[in-house]
Write an enzyme that holds these catalytic residues in place. Structure first.
Site, PDB file in Angstrom:
ATOM      1  N   LYS A  40       0.833  -1.211   0.000  1.00 53.45           N
ATOM      2  CA  LYS A  40       0.000   0.000   0.000  1.00 53.45           C
ATOM      3  C   LYS A  40       0.868   1.262   0.000  1.00 53.45           C
ATOM      4  CE  LYS A  40      -2.141  -0.728   3.939  1.00 53.45           C
ATOM      5  NZ  LYS A  40      -1.513  -1.934   4.443  1.00 53.45           N
TER       6      LYS A  40
ATOM      7  N   ARG B 215      -9.161   1.062   9.228  1.00 55.82           N
ATOM      8  CA  ARG B 215      -8.676  -0.272   9.589  1.00 55.82           C
ATOM      9  C   ARG B 215      -9.687  -1.048  10.414  1.00 55.82           C
ATOM     10  NH1 ARG B 215      -2.726   0.936   9.193  1.00 55.82           N
ATOM     11  NH2 ARG B 215      -1.594  -0.997   9.449  1.00 55.82           N
TER      12      ARG B 215
ATOM     13  N   ARG C 188      11.995  -6.192   5.553  1.00 54.50           N
ATOM     14  CA  ARG C 188      11.755  -4.840   5.059  1.00 54.50           C
ATOM     15  C   ARG C 188      12.653  -3.807   5.745  1.00 54.50           C
ATOM     16  NH1 ARG C 188       5.689  -2.444   5.024  1.00 54.50           N
ATOM     17  NH2 ARG C 188       5.897  -2.244   7.267  1.00 54.50           N
TER      18      ARG C 188
ATOM     19  N   ARG D  76      11.889  -1.235  10.971  1.00 52.37           N
ATOM     20  CA  ARG D  76      10.856  -0.744  11.879  1.00 52.37           C
ATOM     21  C   ARG D  76      10.749  -1.680  13.079  1.00 52.37           C
ATOM     22  NH1 ARG D  76       5.530   0.620   8.460  1.00 52.37           N
ATOM     23  NH2 ARG D  76       4.592  -0.399  10.259  1.00 52.37           N
TER      24      ARG D  76
ATOM     25  N   ARG E  69       0.549  -8.578  13.786  1.00 48.70           N
ATOM     26  CA  ARG E  69      -0.130  -7.563  12.950  1.00 48.70           C
ATOM     27  C   ARG E  69      -1.019  -8.228  11.909  1.00 48.70           C
ATOM     28  NH1 ARG E  69       4.832  -4.539  10.977  1.00 48.70           N
ATOM     29  NH2 ARG E  69       3.447  -3.231   9.766  1.00 48.70           N
TER      30      ARG E  69
HETATM   31  P1  AMP Z   1       1.378   0.990   9.072  1.00 50.00           P
HETATM   32  O1  AMP Z   1       2.520   1.909   8.871  1.00 50.00           O
HETATM   33  O2  AMP Z   1       0.195   1.315   8.215  1.00 50.00           O
HETATM   34  O3  AMP Z   1       1.770  -0.459   9.009  1.00 50.00           O
HETATM   35  O4  AMP Z   1       0.855   1.240  10.577  1.00 50.00           O
HETATM   36  C1  AMP Z   1       1.716   1.015  11.673  1.00 50.00           C
HETATM   37  C2  AMP Z   1       0.931   1.007  12.970  1.00 50.00           C
HETATM   38  O5  AMP Z   1       0.254   2.255  13.161  1.00 50.00           O
HETATM   39  C3  AMP Z   1      -0.174  -0.029  13.058  1.00 50.00           C
HETATM   40  O6  AMP Z   1       0.310  -1.306  13.416  1.00 50.00           O
HETATM   41  C4  AMP Z   1      -1.056   0.585  14.155  1.00 50.00           C
HETATM   42  O7  AMP Z   1      -0.464   0.437  15.426  1.00 50.00           O
HETATM   43  C5  AMP Z   1      -0.994   2.066  13.798  1.00 50.00           C
HETATM   44  N1  AMP Z   1      -2.058   2.461  12.851  1.00 50.00           N
HETATM   45  C6  AMP Z   1      -1.894   2.952  11.585  1.00 50.00           C
HETATM   46  N2  AMP Z   1      -3.071   3.220  11.015  1.00 50.00           N
HETATM   47  C7  AMP Z   1      -4.018   2.889  11.926  1.00 50.00           C
HETATM   48  C8  AMP Z   1      -5.444   2.910  11.943  1.00 50.00           C
HETATM   49  N3  AMP Z   1      -6.150   3.332  10.870  1.00 50.00           N
HETATM   50  N4  AMP Z   1      -6.078   2.484  13.059  1.00 50.00           N
HETATM   51  C9  AMP Z   1      -5.398   2.083  14.148  1.00 50.00           C
HETATM   52  N5  AMP Z   1      -4.066   2.016  14.198  1.00 50.00           N
HETATM   53  C10 AMP Z   1      -3.367   2.418  13.108  1.00 50.00           C
END
Ligand code: AMP
Length: 219
Positions: free
Chosen positions: A13, A88, A127, A160, A171
């Protein structure tokens, strides 16, 4: 262009949103990036969000909706946006619908990237992310060595904290439980398209462009 890129962690994404944002000149809204920035800057939001991010859990809906309201209402989002990582949960999607209605925004498309589970874990575990431009790379793509720099901008690459095999697996479970049900939510609309996220980056990009149309300057 007002679209949602949907899919599990590691489905591409962020990579595709960045490509689209550069090519179409619209705002890339990555809620994960916004939260990581808040954590790094130790803001109030960052302090609330940190433990969720570190553990691979979802930040509570009430916090997320406030954040997205602020970004969508900003001038930067006026010419369009690509949502990456939001919504989400079904509750977030309902709140987003209400926000769109309130702001007079029409959503064009929800594009879902489908990737097999083993591949997700593999991608997340290997990654590397650039601290500066936030591009992501697989370790296998890069020359070996401790001081490998970002091929795009020369920035520092890092793993990360939530890209360990254990947190990656957690996750994925969170995705299956809380986020995947959203597919049915959006399937009921006429704006949902699923594509094969297992393909190479440029092939996925082409599939997305087939859906959203090429930008006027490139046609
Ligand atoms: P990402 O970079 O999209 O993988 O997001 C990393 C982390 O940010 C996730 O594992 C959640 O802890 C938090 N996060 C990002 N977007 C959301 C969302 N829409 N709702 C809740 N937590 C989020």
């Amino acid at each position: 262009m007002r679209i949602i890129l949907f899919g599990p962690p590691g489905s591409g994404k962020g990579t595709q949103a960045k490509l689209l944002s550069d090519r179409y000149g619209v705002l890339h809204i990555s809620t994960g990036d916004l939260l990581r920035e808040a954590v790094a800057n130790r803001t109030e939001l960052g302090q609330k969000a940190k433990e969720y991010l570190d553990g691979g859990d979802l930040v509570p809906d009430s916090i997320m909706v406030g954040l997205i309201r602020e970004v969508l209402g900003s001038d930067r989002a006026r010419n369009g946006f690509i949502l990456d990582g939001f919504p989400r949960t079904v509750a977030q999607a309902n709140d987003l619908d209400r926000l769109f209605e309130e702001m007079g925004i029409r959503l064009d498309r929800v594009i879902s990237l489908r990737v097999e589970h083993d591949e997700i874990i593999r991608r997340l575990t290997y990654r590397l992310t650039c601290k500066q431009c936030r591009s992501v790379f697989s370790e296998a793509q890069l020359p070996s060595g401790d001081d490998t720099r970002c091929p795009s901008c020369g920035g520092t690459l890092y793993h990360r904290k939530d890209d360990t095999p254990e947190t990656a697996r957690h996750r994925l479970e969170v995705y299956l439980k809380d986020t995947k049900p959203l597919k049915d939510f959006y399937r009921q609309t006429d704006r949902f398209t699923q594509i094969d996220g297992m393909k190479k980056i440029d092939e996925v990009q082409r599939l997305i462009e087939d859906i959203v149309g090429v930008p006027p300057s490139a046609s």
